[in-house]
Design an enzyme around this catalytic site. Sequence first.
Site, short mmCIF file in Angstrom:
data_model
loop_
_atom_site.label_atom_id
_atom_site.label_comp_id
_atom_site.label_asym_id
_atom_site.label_seq_id
_atom_site.Cartn_x
_atom_site.Cartn_y
_atom_site.Cartn_z
N SER A 185 0.81 -1.22 0.00
CA SER A 185 0.00 0.00 0.00
C SER A 185 0.84 1.27 0.00
O SER A 185 0.32 2.35 -0.31
CB SER A 185 -0.93 0.02 1.21
OG SER A 185 -0.19 0.10 2.42
N LYS A 232 1.04 4.72 7.02
CA LYS A 232 0.47 5.56 5.96
C LYS A 232 1.14 6.94 6.01
O LYS A 232 1.94 7.23 6.90
CB LYS A 232 -1.05 5.72 6.13
CG LYS A 232 -1.84 4.43 6.15
CD LYS A 232 -1.82 3.72 4.81
CE LYS A 232 -2.63 2.40 4.89
NZ LYS A 232 -2.56 1.63 3.64
#
Length: 325
Positions: free
Chosen positions: A145, A188
């Site tokens: 990701s 993230k």
Amino acid sequence: MICKKCGCDTFIDDGDMLICAKCGAVSIDIGINFNESVTNQLNKIETEEGSAPEEIQAPPPIEAVIAEQQAEAAFEAKEAETETETKTDDAQEAEPESESDKGKKKAKNKTKEIFEFCLPIVIAAILATIIKMFILANAVVPTGSMIPTINENDRIIASRLSYISDDPERYDIIMFNFPDNEDTKFVKRILGLPGEIINVVDGKVYITDSDSKRFAAEDSFVNSNETPRGTSGPFYIPEQGEEITTDGSYCYAENGMNVGSTSFLSKYCEEKNGKYYVEENLYFCIGDNINISMDSRSWTNKYVAESKILGKVIFKYYPKFEKFE
């Protein structure tokens, strides 16, 4: 010798006295032969009796005698004590060790060896635990990701000290507890700050800040191997202390924008007098591989609370080292 009274020269020797044989006159024998010179007789007396007696010295003071005796007694006691200790040591050395003593000594040495071997390991484990809990966070990223910045199975290090005195900033890569399941850790990048609106149009992220200025987020870190796609939002990030209302299904900020379902209240708010207020700073996070990343756009609890941030990711060290700005 001649008697002075009658002129007789015959005397009877009666010890220390001489008695004239003729008239009985008594004379004292002084041991001097008048027919011999006095000098010769004195020399004979000195020769027979020996030399003159030695001069008699005065005896030493009684205190000196006592002190000398005490010193001699102390020395003899010390000599005896030393001799006893020597004999005891010799006896102990001479006495062979029993099997029991040998076993105890061997066990003691073995215990000492184990202790010396384990001590560095225990110290290292304690230091590693302290570093892991309070200084650094280590993780393996299991998904793609964050490609291309962090690849699948890369190992990363985050600093727990980064936000002790500073607030998180836009574009920081952070490690945090996943809002929908805090037993899981996520990595993230921060794109939205408190009080801002995030809108994604065809994979491009646009930000409207608290001063109502709209701009496109930097995309140099976005995966360029694929064309970014997807449209979502707008998402409003409420500020700390902002009042939140609910209609029973959704929650709304003071500007009327939807900030999530009713789970937002229990996750991010504090109730005071029947009203709800945002407890702390919240952040909106998106993965660099924007087409496949599961992030704030799709989570039920869309925001990362500052208290749930474990640290700022500062570098990856496997399979190669790379530092992040």
